[in-house]
Design a protein around this motif. Structure first.
Motif, PDB file in Angstrom:
ATOM      1  N   VAL A   1       4.710  12.887 -11.236  1.00  0.00           N
ATOM      2  CA  VAL A   1       4.854  12.772 -12.679  1.00  0.00           C
ATOM      3  C   VAL A   1       4.866  11.303 -13.090  1.00  0.00           C
ATOM      4  O   VAL A   1       4.171  10.889 -14.026  1.00  0.00           O
ATOM      5  CB  VAL A   1       6.149  13.466 -13.145  1.00  0.00           C
ATOM      6  CG1 VAL A   1       6.310  13.326 -14.637  1.00  0.00           C
ATOM      7  CG2 VAL A   1       6.134  14.927 -12.741  1.00  0.00           C
ATOM      8  N   VAL A   2       5.636  10.507 -12.363  1.00  0.00           N
ATOM      9  CA  VAL A   2       5.713   9.083 -12.675  1.00  0.00           C
ATOM     10  C   VAL A   2       4.341   8.429 -12.511  1.00  0.00           C
ATOM     11  O   VAL A   2       3.886   7.671 -13.372  1.00  0.00           O
ATOM     12  CB  VAL A   2       6.758   8.399 -11.767  1.00  0.00           C
ATOM     13  CG1 VAL A   2       6.619   6.894 -11.841  1.00  0.00           C
ATOM     14  CG2 VAL A   2       8.155   8.824 -12.173  1.00  0.00           C
ATOM     15  N   VAL A   3       3.685   8.756 -11.403  1.00  0.00           N
ATOM     16  CA  VAL A   3       2.362   8.186 -11.154  1.00  0.00           C
ATOM     17  C   VAL A   3       1.420   8.521 -12.307  1.00  0.00           C
ATOM     18  O   VAL A   3       0.731   7.646 -12.849  1.00  0.00           O
ATOM     19  CB  VAL A   3       1.795   8.739  -9.826  1.00  0.00           C
ATOM     20  CG1 VAL A   3       0.312   8.417  -9.718  1.00  0.00           C
ATOM     21  CG2 VAL A   3       2.549   8.163  -8.653  1.00  0.00           C
TER      22      VAL A   3
ATOM     23  N   LEU B   1      -3.730  -4.278  -7.873  1.00  0.00           N
ATOM     24  CA  LEU B   1      -4.008  -2.886  -8.221  1.00  0.00           C
ATOM     25  C   LEU B   1      -2.814  -1.970  -7.941  1.00  0.00           C
ATOM     26  O   LEU B   1      -2.591  -1.003  -8.660  1.00  0.00           O
ATOM     27  CB  LEU B   1      -5.216  -2.415  -7.411  1.00  0.00           C
ATOM     28  CG  LEU B   1      -6.176  -1.471  -8.117  1.00  0.00           C
ATOM     29  CD1 LEU B   1      -6.650  -2.073  -9.420  1.00  0.00           C
ATOM     30  CD2 LEU B   1      -7.350  -1.158  -7.211  1.00  0.00           C
ATOM     31  N   MET B   2      -2.052  -2.289  -6.896  1.00  0.00           N
ATOM     32  CA  MET B   2      -0.939  -1.424  -6.529  1.00  0.00           C
ATOM     33  C   MET B   2       0.318  -1.757  -7.324  1.00  0.00           C
ATOM     34  O   MET B   2       1.005  -0.871  -7.808  1.00  0.00           O
ATOM     35  CB  MET B   2      -0.634  -1.552  -5.028  1.00  0.00           C
ATOM     36  CG  MET B   2      -1.724  -1.026  -4.133  1.00  0.00           C
ATOM     37  SD  MET B   2      -2.278   0.591  -4.627  1.00  0.00           S
ATOM     38  CE  MET B   2      -2.418   1.500  -3.184  1.00  0.00           C
TER      39      MET B   2
ATOM     40  N   TRP C   1      -4.903   6.381  -5.328  1.00  0.00           N
ATOM     41  CA  TRP C   1      -3.948   5.287  -5.518  1.00  0.00           C
ATOM     42  C   TRP C   1      -2.566   5.685  -5.001  1.00  0.00           C
ATOM     43  O   TRP C   1      -1.889   4.910  -4.327  1.00  0.00           O
ATOM     44  CB  TRP C   1      -3.870   4.956  -7.013  1.00  0.00           C
ATOM     45  CG  TRP C   1      -2.955   3.812  -7.374  1.00  0.00           C
ATOM     46  CD1 TRP C   1      -3.268   2.493  -7.349  1.00  0.00           C
ATOM     47  CD2 TRP C   1      -1.594   3.898  -7.801  1.00  0.00           C
ATOM     48  NE1 TRP C   1      -2.193   1.753  -7.738  1.00  0.00           N
ATOM     49  CE2 TRP C   1      -1.144   2.573  -8.022  1.00  0.00           C
ATOM     50  CE3 TRP C   1      -0.697   4.942  -8.020  1.00  0.00           C
ATOM     51  CZ2 TRP C   1       0.147   2.279  -8.455  1.00  0.00           C
ATOM     52  CZ3 TRP C   1       0.590   4.646  -8.452  1.00  0.00           C
ATOM     53  CH2 TRP C   1       1.004   3.328  -8.672  1.00  0.00           C
ATOM     54  N   ALA C   2      -2.181   6.911  -5.313  1.00  0.00           N
ATOM     55  CA  ALA C   2      -0.821   7.327  -4.969  1.00  0.00           C
ATOM     56  C   ALA C   2      -0.649   7.622  -3.485  1.00  0.00           C
ATOM     57  O   ALA C   2       0.412   7.397  -2.928  1.00  0.00           O
ATOM     58  CB  ALA C   2      -0.435   8.558  -5.794  1.00  0.00           C
ATOM     59  N   HIS C   3      -1.681   8.121  -2.836  1.00  0.00           N
ATOM     60  CA  HIS C   3      -1.473   8.644  -1.485  1.00  0.00           C
ATOM     61  C   HIS C   3      -2.114   7.841  -0.367  1.00  0.00           C
ATOM     62  O   HIS C   3      -1.874   8.113   0.799  1.00  0.00           O
ATOM     63  CB  HIS C   3      -1.964  10.087  -1.408  1.00  0.00           C
ATOM     64  CG  HIS C   3      -1.242  10.999  -2.333  1.00  0.00           C
ATOM     65  ND1 HIS C   3       0.113  11.225  -2.244  1.00  0.00           N
ATOM     66  CD2 HIS C   3      -1.663  11.721  -3.396  1.00  0.00           C
ATOM     67  CE1 HIS C   3       0.483  12.049  -3.208  1.00  0.00           C
ATOM     68  NE2 HIS C   3      -0.588  12.360  -3.920  1.00  0.00           N
ATOM     69  N   MET C   4      -2.964   6.868  -0.706  1.00  0.00           N
ATOM     70  CA  MET C   4      -3.689   6.204   0.380  1.00  0.00           C
ATOM     71  C   MET C   4      -2.744   5.482   1.342  1.00  0.00           C
ATOM     72  O   MET C   4      -3.048   5.363   2.528  1.00  0.00           O
ATOM     73  CB  MET C   4      -4.748   5.251  -0.169  1.00  0.00           C
ATOM     74  CG  MET C   4      -4.197   4.009  -0.838  1.00  0.00           C
ATOM     75  SD  MET C   4      -5.519   2.850  -1.257  1.00  0.00           S
ATOM     76  CE  MET C   4      -5.825   2.095   0.326  1.00  0.00           C
TER      77      MET C   4
ATOM     78  N   PHE D   1       0.824  -1.206   0.000  1.00  0.00           N
ATOM     79  CA  PHE D   1       0.000   0.000   0.000  1.00  0.00           C
ATOM     80  C   PHE D   1       0.858   1.257   0.000  1.00  0.00           C
ATOM     81  O   PHE D   1       0.462   2.282  -0.511  1.00  0.00           O
ATOM     82  CB  PHE D   1      -0.915   0.033   1.229  1.00  0.00           C
ATOM     83  CG  PHE D   1      -2.080  -0.895   1.122  1.00  0.00           C
ATOM     84  CD1 PHE D   1      -3.130  -0.583   0.272  1.00  0.00           C
ATOM     85  CD2 PHE D   1      -2.133  -2.060   1.851  1.00  0.00           C
ATOM     86  CE1 PHE D   1      -4.207  -1.435   0.154  1.00  0.00           C
ATOM     87  CE2 PHE D   1      -3.210  -2.912   1.743  1.00  0.00           C
ATOM     88  CZ  PHE D   1      -4.250  -2.605   0.892  1.00  0.00           C
ATOM     89  N   PHE D   2       2.020   1.135   0.609  1.00  0.00           N
ATOM     90  CA  PHE D   2       2.782   2.350   0.849  1.00  0.00           C
ATOM     91  C   PHE D   2       3.661   2.793  -0.313  1.00  0.00           C
ATOM     92  O   PHE D   2       3.865   3.984  -0.506  1.00  0.00           O
ATOM     93  CB  PHE D   2       3.647   2.186   2.104  1.00  0.00           C
ATOM     94  CG  PHE D   2       4.401   3.422   2.445  1.00  0.00           C
ATOM     95  CD1 PHE D   2       3.735   4.503   2.999  1.00  0.00           C
ATOM     96  CD2 PHE D   2       5.747   3.547   2.158  1.00  0.00           C
ATOM     97  CE1 PHE D   2       4.402   5.664   3.275  1.00  0.00           C
ATOM     98  CE2 PHE D   2       6.422   4.707   2.443  1.00  0.00           C
ATOM     99  CZ  PHE D   2       5.738   5.767   3.009  1.00  0.00           C
ATOM    100  N   PHE D   3       4.167   1.838  -1.109  1.00  0.00           N
ATOM    101  CA  PHE D   3       5.247   2.241  -2.021  1.00  0.00           C
ATOM    102  C   PHE D   3       4.856   3.320  -3.039  1.00  0.00           C
ATOM    103  O   PHE D   3       5.690   4.151  -3.382  1.00  0.00           O
ATOM    104  CB  PHE D   3       5.901   1.023  -2.688  1.00  0.00           C
ATOM    105  CG  PHE D   3       5.283   0.621  -3.995  1.00  0.00           C
ATOM    106  CD1 PHE D   3       4.155  -0.164  -4.021  1.00  0.00           C
ATOM    107  CD2 PHE D   3       5.809   1.077  -5.191  1.00  0.00           C
ATOM    108  CE1 PHE D   3       3.568  -0.511  -5.202  1.00  0.00           C
ATOM    109  CE2 PHE D   3       5.213   0.737  -6.390  1.00  0.00           C
ATOM    110  CZ  PHE D   3       4.089  -0.056  -6.398  1.00  0.00           C
ATOM    111  N   PRO D   4       3.581   3.405  -3.511  1.00  0.00           N
ATOM    112  CA  PRO D   4       3.293   4.496  -4.460  1.00  0.00           C
ATOM    113  C   PRO D   4       3.469   5.885  -3.852  1.00  0.00           C
ATOM    114  O   PRO D   4       3.671   6.853  -4.576  1.00  0.00           O
ATOM    115  CB  PRO D   4       1.820   4.264  -4.827  1.00  0.00           C
ATOM    116  CG  PRO D   4       1.555   2.845  -4.491  1.00  0.00           C
ATOM    117  CD  PRO D   4       2.416   2.533  -3.319  1.00  0.00           C
ATOM    118  N   VAL D   5       3.433   5.964  -2.506  1.00  0.00           N
ATOM    119  CA  VAL D   5       3.595   7.259  -1.855  1.00  0.00           C
ATOM    120  C   VAL D   5       4.932   7.891  -2.235  1.00  0.00           C
ATOM    121  O   VAL D   5       5.047   9.103  -2.374  1.00  0.00           O
ATOM    122  CB  VAL D   5       3.500   7.092  -0.319  1.00  0.00           C
ATOM    123  CG1 VAL D   5       3.865   8.379   0.387  1.00  0.00           C
ATOM    124  CG2 VAL D   5       2.104   6.650   0.066  1.00  0.00           C
TER     125      VAL D   5
END
Lengths: 363, 364, 350
Positions: free
Chosen positions: B190-192, C34-35, B237-240, B181-185
């Protein structure tokens, strides 16, 4: 090595006065112990000397130089903290070398001094270790070593033994005494433990409520306490402090009976006074000679000595110390007599009063 | 300098209490294997020590000059200078900008226009209808940001709460799932945005899935509704993961024995959640809510790269309006942008006070 | 493998699975897809050739049509498999295509050409990684310079942040002085001023300093972070005061107390701030976008954004460069995951 002079030191924290005017002079090479109950201001006084606290009033003089406004780092003193305050991220060697580096001492000289101190304190094998990997006693010695390498004008100790267990405390106490004998610096030592004070000090300073109660050599304090506080504080078990009176002719009365041969003087006539007698100066005697008759509440047999806790009429409570082993049991009724030469009388203000004693009768 | 760290939450007092337990004097001896690692860092250590020594004589001289008592000011100075030049001074200039007109950058060359910029921004036929406003782009931005904020807040709190609740259960591999859950943070906005743009484009993965399932291709970035939906989705998606982490910490602070007591009382799982977990988590939830609010009001990066504000102005947010007005338009209208950012600043100020209030109440 | 299987079928406690466990694991399974899915898809796609990227529906793995060299033809020819009338399937190379008929040759006997209807043949594919997606933009489009710019900004800005923030934190934690609460108020106050609000005036300040289109314009404005001061101060408050006093007794100057005692003891907090700062700087977008207009000073993020507009989205390059931008963060995260997450959970900041 240097002498120290305190003049009318005051320290207030807001409305609270912690030091209420302290005057003291300490000679070069002297080992002075500040002792007193917690909150008496002894640690604050030490920190004032160190320069870690500013004073509200008064002056601190080291070697004739007024250093009242000089910051701690420029006073040239060394301090051993209660928590040791070793730098946890530095090795033992670096802990001891840090101050010398700060002073700009040359590398070879630093090395020589650190190694000499380490050898003196049996720390040579531990020089590369971090403080976290040392035992309590070793950390203690590092803290002392850190002070020694500095060759400071005055050593300050803030309750340095209080974090050690009983056995180690005795051993380290002896080492400290030997150390003072060896390097002979001026040392100021704060403790609440009177055994440390008695065994280490050249002179003891008894503090209470931000004031000096008495200054003197250990045995002088023991034998001639200047006031009720010192009398009660020095000596273990405590001195027996018995409520007494003075009759019209100036003789001492205990529980309504005159104590033969003890005459504090007519100027105290009619006043309530306190009679002080140390446990070892109470002896068993034959009934006719008795100053009081008491019933034994508790017996503590220590082998080499025996303590009796006894009580008599009019709420008289006595602690008695007898040599050797004594065949006395709980509930026994004993006549006791006080050693006339070792009695203390304190007036209502708590000051010691001279005793007019009749010539000592051969017991 | 991103919006993120300037506006980050205040530190949580609980954490500091934890830290105090960590004695700075380690009780265990350093493992012998640490020696080679230490050796590898030795050059850095030596460099650091050399730097310390280099600065020692001047700093010593300063100390002699000003005295020990004034040294804290010396230590504060560099940071204070930066704050002054890049934060406090600009706040003042911002206000000056917002009451002056023209296209010049330097304030002294700008004519004073009083409240005209604000009046221009706020001149609307009806505040509910952006098209009736003189500066309709600004109001379009406000309306979009509002829409974005509401949807994002609901989705963000729901999803991160669900994730935190699941992660707080006695599951296997909790550390792994927490990381999922954390890694997109950590990924850059820009990448996201580019990742999702690639998936959502006309011939992208999602349309491939749709057509394989028998559906029609959807042009997600041509339809205003879809564009807003995906802006919210990508941002969640990016920040949850970040909010999941905060909520998880809150959940783990709830004493276990309360749950055990509930179990002894035969409480059903749903009731435990509603009557025990959520009320006890409420202070944390409030903080998260306000944090999400503060962030989403300032949303820019992801949406800008993902949709470019389009189609048309369907996903143009306030910050993009400010950026475009000041920098990207043919005529750089600094006054209007400054006025808009002062208005945005007032809103954020209120929200931050709210956050500090909730944080303090939580700590109490 | 059995470990992973057990991961999804057993709960940590004792006893059978409750329905809530099933829901939890289903939720987590969807979350993993999804992630991780999108990032995985990005990485796979970044290795595809432009031709493979145009395919619809797309293939999962990076594959490309096989090509063979055939004697007598200067260009390599695409290979197809063609079912013959006798029922066998042969691999033929296509020479040219005319309408719905393709002229093909057998690579083994290039003399004879075969005519095949276009819808009969299917391309022969092989897994092929298009590394040129990575190499070409780095060489041709200056991406190496953007990478260097990003690195420079990240490293220098983080160093400055660490030094000045820790100095301020040291002053605010170790000393008592007049104006201390005012200074604290200033720190908390700046916490409330995001760059989005003062974009224009900071631009003016930077312009006046002559820094526009210089990397220093990106580095300096955000160097003093209120969050950093806060974090470090809270940590330094836990350092025993005895240590600082001992150092003073040891004749250490205030600078040496800061540099030799407080800084080494604050390393854990400094590490957390360093990681945050690296993350902020590497990912920074809005401010560099405003202040860096010349392409030679672009950072990776700005370059990526510019790249997608300017080249009518050459996806094969764009995807590869996105992976390059993402990779350092992913690597750092893989190594320091636990450290970062606990750091964030403990401080509530990012």
């Amino acid at each position: 090595m240097a002498g120290l002079e305190l003049r009318a030191i005051r320290k207030d924290y807001g409305p609270v006065a912690v030091l209420k005017g302290v005057d003291l002079s300490i000679a070069d090479g002297e080992f002075v112990v500040f002792v007193g109950p917690s909150g008496c201001g002894k640690s604050t006084l030490l920190r004032v000397i160190a320069g870690l606290e500013t004073v509200t009033g008064g002056a601190v003089t080291i070697d004739g130089q007024d250093v009242t406004r000089v910051p701690a780092s420029d006073r040239g003193l060394a301090m051993v903290f209660q928590s040791y305050a070793l730098y946890p991220h530095m090795s033992v060697y670096d802990n001891m070398a840090f101050a010398l580096e700060n002073m700009g001492v040359a590398k070879p000289e630093i090395d020589a001094r650190v190694r000499r101190a380490a050898a003196m304190l049996r720390l040579t094998d531990y020089l590369a270790r971090k403080p976290g990997a040392l035992s309590g006693g070793q950390r203690q010695r590092v803290a002392i070593g850190r002070a020694i390498v500095r060759d400071p004008k005055i050593f300050l100790f803030d309750e340095p033994l209080s974090n050690l267990d009983a056995e180690l405390r005795v051993a380290t106490r002896k080492e400290l005494a030997a150390l003072h004998a060896e390097i002979g610096g001026t040392m100021i030592y704060v403790t609440h433990d009177q055994v440390e004070a008695m065994t280490l000090a050249d002179r003891i300073v008894v503090l209470n409520g931000g004031r000096i109660e008495q200054v003197g050599r250990p045995l002088d304090l023991y034998n001639e306490p200047a006031n009720l506080f010192v009398a009660g504080f020095i000596g273990s078990p405590r001195m027996n402090l018995l409520p007494a009176g003075v009759d019209a002719v100036g003789a001492l009365t205990l529980a309504g009976r005159a104590l033969a041969g003890v005459t504090p003087g007519a100027q105290l006539a009619g006043e309530a006074v306190t009679l002080g007698v140390r446990p070892e100066h109470v002896g068993l005697c034959a009934a006719p000679e008795a100053d009081a008759t008491v019933a034994v509440d508790l017996v503590e047999q220590l082998g080499g000595e025996t303590f009796l806790y006894a009580s008599g009429q009019a709420d008289l409570k006595l602690t008695i110390r007898l040599d050797g082993q004594v065949g006395v049991g709980r509930g026994d009724i004993l006549p006791v007599r006080f050693d006339r030469a070792r009695l203390h009388v304190f007036d209502a203000a708590g000051r010691a009063r001279p005793l007019g004693l009749a010539p000592r009768s051969p017991a | 300098m991103t919006a993120n760290h300037r506006n980050a939450g205040t530190t949580r007092p609980a954490a500091h209490r934890n830290r105090q337990h960590r004695s700075p004097e380690p009780m265990t001896s350093p493992a012998p294997s640490a020696a080679p690692v230490r050796a590898r860092f030795a050059p850095f250590e030596r460099l650091g020590l050399a730097l310390v020594r280099l600065f020692d004589p001047p700093m010593r001289a300063v100390q002699r000059l000003v005295g020990v008592g004034r040294m804290p000011y010396v230590f504060l100075l560099p940071n204070a200078l930066f704050f002054g030049v890049f934060v406090f001074l600009p706040i003042g200039i911002n206000i000056v900008f917002s009451v002056t007109g023209g296209t010049a950058l330097f304030p002294s060359q700008r004519p004073y226009v009083g409240g005209q910029q604000y009046a221009y921004l706020l001149d609307c036929g009806s505040y509910l209808e952006p098209a009736t406003c003189r500066e309709d782009h600004f109001w379009r931005g406000v309306a979009n940001t509002l829409k974005f904020t509401i949807f994002q807040m609901i989705a963000m709190v729901l999803f991160s709460l669900a994730a935190a609740l699941v992660l707080n259960r006695p599951i296997r591999g909790r550390g792994f799932f927490r990381a999922v859950f954390f890694f997109p943070v950590l990924l850059s906005p820009v990448v996201v945005a580019l990742i999702w743009k690639w998936i959502l484009q006309r011939d992208g993965l999602l349309n491939a899935v749709l057509t394989t399932a028998g559906g029609e291709k959807i042009l997600f970035f041509v339809d205003p509704g879809w564009a807003m939906f995906w802006s919210v989705f990508v941002s969640v998606w990016a920040h949850m993961g970040f909010y999941t982490l905060i909520l998880l910490a809150g959940l783990q602070a709830i004493p276990r024995d309360i749950y055990e007591a509930a179990e002894m009382d035969g409480t059903r799982p749903w009731r435990t959640l509603v009557r025990i977990t959520l009320p006890l988590l409420w202070p944390n939830l409030l903080v998260v809510l306000v944090l999400v609010l503060i962030r989403s009001v300032q949303v820019f990066d992801e949406v800008f790269v993902l949709t470019g504000g389009g189609p048309g102005t369907a996903t143009m947010m306030i910050v993009q309006y400010i950026y475009t007005t000041a920098f990207a338009n043919q005529v750089q209208n600094f006054g209007l942008a400054a006025a808009a950012s002062v208005l945005l600043g007032l809103v954020l100020f209120g929200l931050t006070l709210l956050q500090l209030y909730f944080t303090r109440r939580k700590a109490a | 493998m059995t470990g992973i299987a057990r991961l999804f079928t057993a709960r940590r406690g004792v006893g059978r699975l409750h329905w809530t466990d099933w829901v939890s694991y289903a939720f987590l399974a969807v979350a993993v897809v999804l992630m991780f899915g999108p990032v995985l898809w990005l990485v796979l796609s970044s290795f595809k050739t432009p031709a493979a990227l145009l395919e619809f529906p797309p293939t999962l793995a990076p594959v490309a049509q096989k090509e063979v060299r055939v004697e007598g033809y200067p260009q390599p020819l695409p290979l197809f498999s063609v079912p013959m009338e006798d029922g066998t399937v042969r691999q033929l190379a296509q020479v040219r295509r005319v309408g719905i008929i393709a002229q093909m040759v057998d690579p083994a006997s290039p003399a004879a050409t075969v005519r095949v209807p276009v819808d009969k043949r299917t391309p022969v594919r092989e897994v092929a990684f298009a590394f040129e997606n990575y190499i070409e933009p780095l060489a041709k489009f200056d991406f190496l310079r953007f990478l260097g710019n990003s690195l420079f900004v990240t490293v220098v800005a983080t160093l400055i942040t660490l030094v000045i923030n820790s100095m301020a934190a040291y002053a605010l934690s170790v000393y008592e002085f007049k104006g201390k609460s005012l200074a604290m108020l200033g720190v908390i106050g700046t916490l409330m001023i995001p760059i989005t609000i003062i974009l224009v005036p900071v631009y003016l300040v930077v312009t006046e300093m002559g820094l526009v289109n210089s990397l220093w314009a990106v580095i300096l404005p955000g160097a003093a972070t209120p969050t950093g001061v806060f974090l470090l101060r809270q940590y330094m408050l836990t350092i025993p005061r005895d240590l600082i006093e001992a150092a003073r007794m040891d004749k250490a100057s205030e600078w040496r107390i800061y540099a030799r005692i407080v800084m080494p003891l604050s390393l854990p907090a400094l590490a957390v701030l360093a990681i945050f700062s690296i993350m902020w700087r590497w990912n920074d977008f809005l401010w560099p976008l405003a202040v860096l207009t010349k392409s030679e000073v672009h950072t990776l993020q700005i370059a990526l954004n510019a790249f997608q507009g300017e080249l009518q989205t050459q996806w094969h390059y764009l995807l590869a460069m996105t992976v390059v931008t993402l990779a350092p963060v992913a690597i750092v995260f893989a190594f320091l995951q636990r450290f970062i997450t606990t750091g964030i959970a403990n401080t509530g900041m990012k």
